[in-house]
Each structure stands twice: as structure tokens, then as C-alpha cells.
Motif scaffolding. Structure first.
Motif, PDB file in Angstrom:
ATOM      1  N   VAL A 526      -2.961  -3.343  -2.250  1.00 50.64           N
ATOM      2  CA  VAL A 526      -2.525  -3.838  -0.950  1.00 50.64           C
ATOM      3  C   VAL A 526      -1.005  -3.915  -0.931  1.00 50.64           C
ATOM      4  CG1 VAL A 526      -2.589  -5.776   0.669  1.00 50.64           C
ATOM      5  CG2 VAL A 526      -4.636  -5.162  -0.635  1.00 50.64           C
ATOM      6  N   ASP A 527      -0.371  -3.468   0.188  1.00 47.21           N
ATOM      7  CA  ASP A 527       1.034  -3.694   0.494  1.00 47.21           C
ATOM      8  C   ASP A 527       1.131  -4.786   1.553  1.00 47.21           C
ATOM      9  OD1 ASP A 527       2.173  -1.833  -1.186  1.00 47.21           O
ATOM     10  OD2 ASP A 527       2.046  -0.214   0.276  1.00 47.21           O
ATOM     11  N   PHE A 528       2.082  -5.693   1.395  1.00 45.96           N
ATOM     12  CA  PHE A 528       2.282  -6.703   2.438  1.00 45.96           C
ATOM     13  C   PHE A 528       3.755  -7.119   2.429  1.00 45.96           C
ATOM     14  CE2 PHE A 528       1.065  -8.863  -1.421  1.00 45.96           C
ATOM     15  CZ  PHE A 528       1.918  -9.958  -1.506  1.00 45.96           C
ATOM     16  N   GLY A 529       4.231  -7.531   3.596  1.00 47.99           N
ATOM     17  CA  GLY A 529       5.618  -7.940   3.706  1.00 47.99           C
ATOM     18  C   GLY A 529       5.990  -8.235   5.145  1.00 47.99           C
ATOM     19  N   TYR A 530       7.284  -8.566   5.345  1.00 44.67           N
ATOM     20  CA  TYR A 530       7.804  -8.929   6.660  1.00 44.67           C
ATOM     21  C   TYR A 530       8.511  -7.714   7.223  1.00 44.67           C
ATOM     22  CZ  TYR A 530       9.830 -11.860  10.303  1.00 44.67           C
ATOM     23  OH  TYR A 530      10.160 -12.412  11.502  1.00 44.67           O
ATOM     24  N   LEU A 531       7.952  -7.141   8.275  1.00 46.31           N
ATOM     25  CA  LEU A 531       8.472  -5.907   8.834  1.00 46.31           C
ATOM     26  C   LEU A 531       8.399  -5.990  10.359  1.00 46.31           C
ATOM     27  CD1 LEU A 531       9.508  -3.018   8.255  1.00 46.31           C
ATOM     28  CD2 LEU A 531       7.128  -2.263   8.355  1.00 46.31           C
ATOM     29  N   GLY A 532       9.546  -5.679  11.030  1.00 45.77           N
ATOM     30  CA  GLY A 532       9.568  -5.703  12.491  1.00 45.77           C
ATOM     31  C   GLY A 532       9.285  -7.072  13.064  1.00 45.77           C
ATOM     32  N   GLU A 533       9.877  -8.096  12.407  1.00 44.91           N
ATOM     33  CA  GLU A 533       9.738  -9.477  12.855  1.00 44.91           C
ATOM     34  C   GLU A 533       8.289  -9.955  12.838  1.00 44.91           C
ATOM     35  OE1 GLU A 533      11.584  -9.876  16.630  1.00 44.91           O
ATOM     36  OE2 GLU A 533      13.613  -9.481  15.876  1.00 44.91           O
ATOM     37  N   GLU A 534       7.484  -9.378  11.944  1.00 41.27           N
ATOM     38  CA  GLU A 534       6.098  -9.843  11.784  1.00 41.27           C
ATOM     39  C   GLU A 534       5.608  -9.500  10.379  1.00 41.27           C
ATOM     40  OE1 GLU A 534       3.472  -7.881  14.454  1.00 41.27           O
ATOM     41  OE2 GLU A 534       4.004  -5.870  13.757  1.00 41.27           O
ATOM     42  N   TRP A 535       4.645 -10.266   9.917  1.00 36.96           N
ATOM     43  CA  TRP A 535       4.042 -10.014   8.618  1.00 36.96           C
ATOM     44  C   TRP A 535       2.960  -8.945   8.765  1.00 36.96           C
ATOM     45  CZ3 TRP A 535       5.590 -11.603   3.949  1.00 36.96           C
ATOM     46  CH2 TRP A 535       6.518 -12.640   3.895  1.00 36.96           C
ATOM     47  N   ARG A 536       2.990  -8.020   7.811  1.00 35.57           N
ATOM     48  CA  ARG A 536       2.013  -6.941   7.843  1.00 35.57           C
ATOM     49  C   ARG A 536       1.340  -6.801   6.473  1.00 35.57           C
ATOM     50  NH1 ARG A 536       4.783  -1.705  10.858  1.00 35.57           N
ATOM     51  NH2 ARG A 536       5.372  -2.758  12.832  1.00 35.57           N
ATOM     52  N   ALA A 537       0.146  -6.257   6.502  1.00 32.20           N
ATOM     53  CA  ALA A 537      -0.590  -5.941   5.267  1.00 32.20           C
ATOM     54  C   ALA A 537      -1.391  -4.672   5.490  1.00 32.20           C
ATOM     55  CB  ALA A 537      -1.502  -7.082   4.857  1.00 32.20           C
ATOM     56  N   SER A 538      -1.457  -3.825   4.486  1.00 31.20           N
ATOM     57  CA  SER A 538      -2.196  -2.566   4.623  1.00 31.20           C
ATOM     58  C   SER A 538      -2.722  -2.127   3.267  1.00 31.20           C
ATOM     59  CB  SER A 538      -1.301  -1.467   5.220  1.00 31.20           C
ATOM     60  OG  SER A 538      -0.241  -1.185   4.324  1.00 31.20           O
ATOM     61  N   LEU A 539      -3.744  -1.294   3.319  1.00 30.64           N
ATOM     62  CA  LEU A 539      -4.327  -0.734   2.104  1.00 30.64           C
ATOM     63  C   LEU A 539      -3.344   0.239   1.465  1.00 30.64           C
ATOM     64  CD1 LEU A 539      -6.926  -0.572   0.343  1.00 30.64           C
ATOM     65  CD2 LEU A 539      -7.560   1.433   1.718  1.00 30.64           C
ATOM     66  N   ARG A 540      -3.249   0.177   0.144  1.00 33.07           N
ATOM     67  CA  ARG A 540      -2.307   1.025  -0.580  1.00 33.07           C
ATOM     68  C   ARG A 540      -3.066   1.904  -1.574  1.00 33.07           C
ATOM     69  NH1 ARG A 540       2.990   1.105  -2.702  1.00 33.07           N
ATOM     70  NH2 ARG A 540       3.087   1.865  -4.847  1.00 33.07           N
ATOM     71  N   TRP A 541      -2.706   3.164  -1.652  1.00 33.20           N
ATOM     72  CA  TRP A 541      -3.220   4.077  -2.658  1.00 33.20           C
ATOM     73  C   TRP A 541      -2.059   4.904  -3.206  1.00 33.20           C
ATOM     74  CZ3 TRP A 541      -1.897   9.022  -1.742  1.00 33.20           C
ATOM     75  CH2 TRP A 541      -1.675   9.411  -0.417  1.00 33.20           C
ATOM     76  N   SER A 542      -2.231   5.460  -4.378  1.00 27.44           N
ATOM     77  CA  SER A 542      -1.213   6.349  -4.949  1.00 27.44           C
ATOM     78  C   SER A 542      -1.879   7.321  -5.914  1.00 27.44           C
ATOM     79  CB  SER A 542      -0.118   5.560  -5.670  1.00 27.44           C
ATOM     80  OG  SER A 542      -0.624   4.942  -6.839  1.00 27.44           O
ATOM     81  N   ALA A 543      -1.279   8.489  -6.029  1.00 27.76           N
ATOM     82  CA  ALA A 543      -1.720   9.524  -6.978  1.00 27.76           C
ATOM     83  C   ALA A 543      -0.473  10.090  -7.623  1.00 27.76           C
ATOM     84  CB  ALA A 543      -2.507  10.612  -6.269  1.00 27.76           C
ATOM     85  N   LEU A 544      -0.373   9.985  -8.968  1.00 29.73           N
ATOM     86  CA  LEU A 544       0.856  10.314  -9.674  1.00 29.73           C
ATOM     87  C   LEU A 544       0.578  11.197 -10.883  1.00 29.73           C
ATOM     88  CD1 LEU A 544       2.343   6.701  -9.731  1.00 29.73           C
ATOM     89  CD2 LEU A 544       2.920   8.511  -8.107  1.00 29.73           C
ATOM     90  N   PHE A 545       1.544  12.043 -11.184  1.00 31.14           N
ATOM     91  CA  PHE A 545       1.550  12.823 -12.424  1.00 31.14           C
ATOM     92  C   PHE A 545       2.685  12.307 -13.285  1.00 31.14           C
ATOM     93  CE2 PHE A 545       3.431  16.266 -14.916  1.00 31.14           C
ATOM     94  CZ  PHE A 545       2.351  16.637 -15.700  1.00 31.14           C
TER      95      PHE A 545
END
Length: 551
Positions: A526-545
Motif C-alpha cells: 500500500v502507498d499512502f500520503g498527503y497529496l493535493g491537500e488530501e490524504w490518499r491510499a492506493s494499492l502498490r505493486w512492483s516488478a524488479l530485476f
């Protein structure tokens, strides 16, 4: 008168002549025929009375292989009993006694050696065989009544020193001078135990076996050859196993493990337990080498480890297969991987002050010749026609066995937090077996008021979890926690916002050589933080080599 003197002279000459030794009339005495019988039994389970062991059964199999390989025992003369109850063990006792008594009836002067080995749990004078128990006295009674000329017992178990206090064995407090006796001319009993009374016997996950058994096997293969005569005696084996076991368990939390030895023997000569020449597949270490040697088999088991002093040659009996040999001397470590074939000798020596090795293949009827690698030239040396020439090669230096590595990661992260599709970028990190720290930079572009707006995300995160390895493969499973700074270029102004991340991570890696490796890593969180004068949260994924470098 003359005739009388002639007859007297002839009579005296004939008397002297008849008493002269005749090479035709006398034949050399032959040593009595020798038979070797082994009884090996083991049990991993103690019926709930102690924690289940991992390697007791495999240790018994290892001992059987060593006896066949270097000690002259035949497979048909080895009784191997694994994870059976006490009643079955008692029946095998009777079978062995019948075998020995039959041999003595057919060959009254034959010498019979009985080798007994146990690996498993024991407490309070009993061997724990699953739900059942076998008393120490039952094994002592079997040894006494077996009828064997020479009885050798090796017990790798906790509290084994109590076995030495059973009726019929006297305890000695002073140091023991172990006699040197020929097995065919020796009568009596010798017992080696892995522990004293109230001491613990240890298994070692790195050795993948019991510590005492590991050094018994290594010593019998040749590491215990103190006088370099290619024969391992009872004295040499005990001395080697004792010191190596002490050194490996000196800092054990549950206490030191100290092997004990008691004997009641009579005879002359030496008790020879094994010959390193029993097999032509060998490792030969040049006298100029000194240091600590480790030998792993293809399954990653530590086959042998020993310290060799300068000026002493060493020959180790081997079986064919794939091995990894490592030499540690001072601050350096050297590594070589070798494939041993039947009738092959692997030489290890010094050439131009560098560690060197050579393979030697013996033809039928060939004899081993000792050669000095320091005198080898670039061209192949000339050797007898029965042997292949030695081709000396330098060993490659191995990296220090540090578990840390630098890693460079490239890939994609979810950008749903900022309303985009994916962040592209990379990170640099420092990884340990159960911990990692990394710094990353990621970029994407999103439409703000129908205008493409760059987004840059700088993050710092820590990972923790469980790691493991199998041969060259590694894996990591755990979680991560981090935070960062999100930079947005809106209307030619730079806006900064804080963002945080947490979730689960997993990676699968492959080491291409001791220094370099690669891996695939994936995250879900999960990513979350204060963005655009509001708190947001969203699903996070990553694929790395990842590209990794040990240092």
C-alpha cells in the motif's frame, strides 16, 4: 684308523648339515585369516522423550559407506538396522553371534573383528529406539558373548560416557596411552564414545550430521593419518576425532562435547582401522601446503574438513563424484570445483607461490608417483608410461565469505497513488541475509488539466524477513517499510509531498559465480500520503530485476 676318522668326519658333517635351515623344508607362517563384521544401528526418534533428530540414520549410512570404502568391510558383512525397535535389534544380535560362531567352527584360528556403531538418543543407561528402549547392559552383554576376537564400539549419543561405567569396564582418571595392536593378533575390546556422562552430543546443520560421526568418517578416510603411513590406527582416529570435536563444540551453549576412550586389549603391533590406499580415487595434498581445508559434495554436504600443517603430506580417500574444495590460509580463500572419476587422483600443491592443482588418471597396474608442482614447467612433465602426465593449473581465488552484497535494481512500480499507470526507475541497495536497505528514484508522467506533468518519487526503504539458499539459488520472503518524497512540476512550480509505503516482498536469486548474481523481486503493498491537500491510499505493486555483487 684312517677309515674310522673318515667315517667320524662324515657322521659329524651329516649331523651339522641336517640341522641347517632349509628354504624348501620350511614355509613361512601365515597370519590367521581375518574376518570383519559390522553392526550399525540408528534411530532418529525417541518416542516423545526427546526432540527428533535429523541425521542419526544418515550418519549410520555414512559409516557403512566409509567401512566399505577404506576399512575393508564387505557389504554382505555389514548389518545395517535403521529405525527399528529394541526387539528387532535383539534378534540381529543373535544373527551376528550365529555368524561369528559358524566362522569359528569352520576356522578355529580365524581372527574376527566386530565393529559396532550407534547413532541416536540415549539417557539414563538406555538407548532410545522409538517407543522402545535398549539398555546399555544389553549391548555390553552382546559384545562380551559375541565370540569376536576384537570388539570395537563407537557410540554417538548423549550421555554415552555412562556406557563406560557399566560392569566390566574400569574407569581411568589419568591420561590413556592407546596401544598399537594388529587386528589379527589382538584380543579384547575398545570403546569410543562421543560424550562423557551427562554430556550432550550435537548435530551440526552445516555438517548435516553428528559432529563426532563426521570426524570419525573424515579421520578414517585419511585426515587422521598422523604419521603419514597411509594407515589409520585406533590411536590416530581417537586423537583426531577428540580434538576436532572439542574445537567445534567449545562454545556450545549446552556445554562441551568431549569424546572418551576405554580399552581392554592384549597383543602386539597396531590396530589398523583403515587404509587410504584402499581406493585409487584420492586427494593428495603436497607437504608445502598449510591451512584449513573444506570439502563439500554435490548436495552441499560438508564431506570433510581438517587443518593441515606445513611439511606434512596428506592423502584422503574419496569416492567418485562432484566436489567443491576450499582452502583457507591466513586471510585468503581459494576455491576449486572438481569432478572425480574412478581411478583418479587429484593433486593439490604450490606452483610459483600460487595454489595449483592437477588431475592424474591411473591406468591398470600403475603406481602413484609423487611429483613436486613447484618444479613443473609450462610444458607437461614426463612420467612413467603407465600414468597420464600432470598438467598443473592455478586455482582461482574465492571472494571472502561475506554475506553482504550490493545490488542494482531496475523495473516498474505502481503509480496509482498519483493517478498514473506505472513508475519506471531503479534503486541501489545493500543486502544482508535477513535485512536490506535501499534508495530508489522513480519517474512517471500524468495529465494535469490535459497537460503532461512529470512526477518524480525518491524513496528510502528497509526490508526484513527470512532468507535461504540451495546450491547457487537464494530466496527471500519478508516485509518492507519506507517513505519518500514526491516531486511534481505543476505550472512551472515544484511541489513536494510526503508519501509512505508498506507491504510484502519476495525475491528469487541465482549466483552466477562467487561474486556476481542476479535476482527477480516483486512487491505487493500500500502507498499512502498527503497529496493535493488530501490524504490518499492506493494499492502498490512492483516488478524488479536486480544485479548483485558480493564484497
Amino acid at each position: 684308523m684312517i677309515c674310522y676318522r673318515v667315517r667320524l668326519f662324515l657322521w659329524m658333517f651329516g649331523l651339522i648339515f641336517c640341522h641347517l635351515p632349509s628354504t624348501h623344508a620350511q614355509t613361512p607362517k601365515k597370519a590367521p585369516q581375518e574376518h570383519r563384521i559390522a553392526f550399525l544401528f540408528a534411530h532418529n526418534d525417541a518416542g516423545g522423550r526427546a526432540k527428533r533428530l535429523y541425521y542419526a540414520v544418515s550418519d549410520a549410512r555414512k559409516m557403512r559407506d566409509v567401512l566399505i570404502q577404506v576399512a575393508g568391510y564387505r557389504d554382505r558383512d555389514i548389518f545395517l538396522v535403521l529405525e527399528r525397535e529394541a526387539d528387532y535389534v535383539q534378534k540381529v544380535f543373535d544373527q551376528i553371534k550365529h555368524r561369528i560362531h559358524a566362522l569359528k567352527r569352520n576356522q578355529p584360528k580365524a581372527s574376527i573383528t566386530l565393529w559396532v556403531y550407534y547413532s541416536g538418543h540415549a539417557r539414563n543407561g538406555e538407548f532410545y529406539l522409538g517407543e522402545t528402549s535398549l539398555s546399555f547392559e544389553a549391548l555390553r552383554s552382546f559384545l562380551r558373548s559375541s565370540g569376536a576376537t576384537l570388539r570395537l564400539a563407537f557410540l554417538d549419543t548423549c550421555d554415552a560416557g555412562r556406557f563406560l561405567h557399566t560392569k566390566g569396564l574400569a574407569h581411568r582418571k589419568e591420561g590413556i596411552r592407546i596401544p598399537h595392536l594388529n587386528t589379527y593378533a589382538t584380543k579384547g575390546e575398545a570403546i569410543l564414545t562421543s560424550t562423557g556422562s551427562r554430556e550432550n552430543a550435537y548435530e551440526d546443520l552445516k555438517l548435516r550430521g553428528g559432529i563426532f560421526t563426521h570426524y570419525l568418517a573424515t579421520g578414517l578416510r585419511g585426515a587422521a593419518d598422523l604419521d603419514h603411513d597411509e594407515r589409520i590406527t585406533l590411536h590416530e582416529l581417537y586423537s583426531y576425532a577428540y580434538h576436532r570435536t572439542i574445537n567445534r563444540t567449545i562454545f556450545a551453549q549446552a556445554g562441551l562435547q568431549s569424546p572418551h576412550f576405554h580399552t581392554n586389549l592384549s597383543g602386539t603391533g597396531q590396530i589398523i582401522l583403515s587404509h587410504s590406499k584402499q581406493t585409487n580415487t584420492q586427494l593428495h595434498f603436497h607437504p608445502s601446503l598449510a591451512g584449513h581445508f573444506f570439502l563439500w559434495d554435490a548436495k552441499g554436504n560438508l564431506y570433510a574438513d581438517f587443518y593441515k600443517q606445513n611439511g606434512e603430506p596428506l592423502r584422503l580417500a574419496m569416492t567418485s563424484g562432484l566436489y567443491k574444495l576450499q582452502w583457507r590460509h591466513k586471510k585468503n580463500a581459494f576455491l576449486v570445483q572438481l569432478q572425480l572419476q574412478p581411478e583418479q587422483i587429484f593433486h593439490l600443491g604450490l606452483q610459483h607461490k600460487n595454489l595449483a592443482y592437477a588431475n592424474q588418471y591411473l591406468r591398470r597396474g600403475a603406481k602413484t608417483e609423487h611429483t613436486d608442482p613447484s618444479k613443473a614447467t609450462a610444458s607437461r612433465q614426463q612420467t612413467p608410461s603407465q600414468e597420464m602426465p600432470l598438467d598443473w593449473k592455478h586455482l582461482k581465488e574465492e571472494v571472502p565469505l561475506a554475506e553482504r552484497s550490493l545490488e542494482l535494481l531496475l523495473g516498474a512500480n505502481s503509480a496509482a497513488f498519483v493517478g498514473g499507470s506505472a513508475f519506471l526507475g531503479g534503486a541501489i541497495g545493500l543486502r544482508y541475509p535477513f535485512f536490506a536497505l535501499r534508495l530508489g528514484a522513480w519517474t512517471t508522467s500524468v495529465d494535469v488539466q490535459k497537460l503532461p506533468t512529470p512526477q518524480i518519487y525518491l524513496d528510502l526503504r528497509v526490508e526484513g524477513g527470512y532468507s535461504g539458499h540451495w546450491e547457487r539459488w537464494t530466496f527471500f520472503v519478508g516485509g518492507y517499510l519506507g517513505g519518500g518524497l514526491l516531486l511534481q512540476d505543476t505550472h512551472r512550480e515544484l511541489a513536494a509531498s510526503a508519501a509512505f509505503q508498506t507491504g510484502a516482498t519476495a525475491s528469487l536469486g541465482l549466483w552466477l559465480d562467487p561474486r556476481w548474481g542476479m535476482a527477480l523481486q516483486g512487491d505487493l503493498g500500500v502507498d499512502f500520503g498527503y497529496l493535493g491537500e488530501e490524504w490518499r491510499a492506493s494499492l502498490r505493486w512492483s516488478a524488479l530485476f536486480a544485479l548483485r555483487h558480493r564484497f
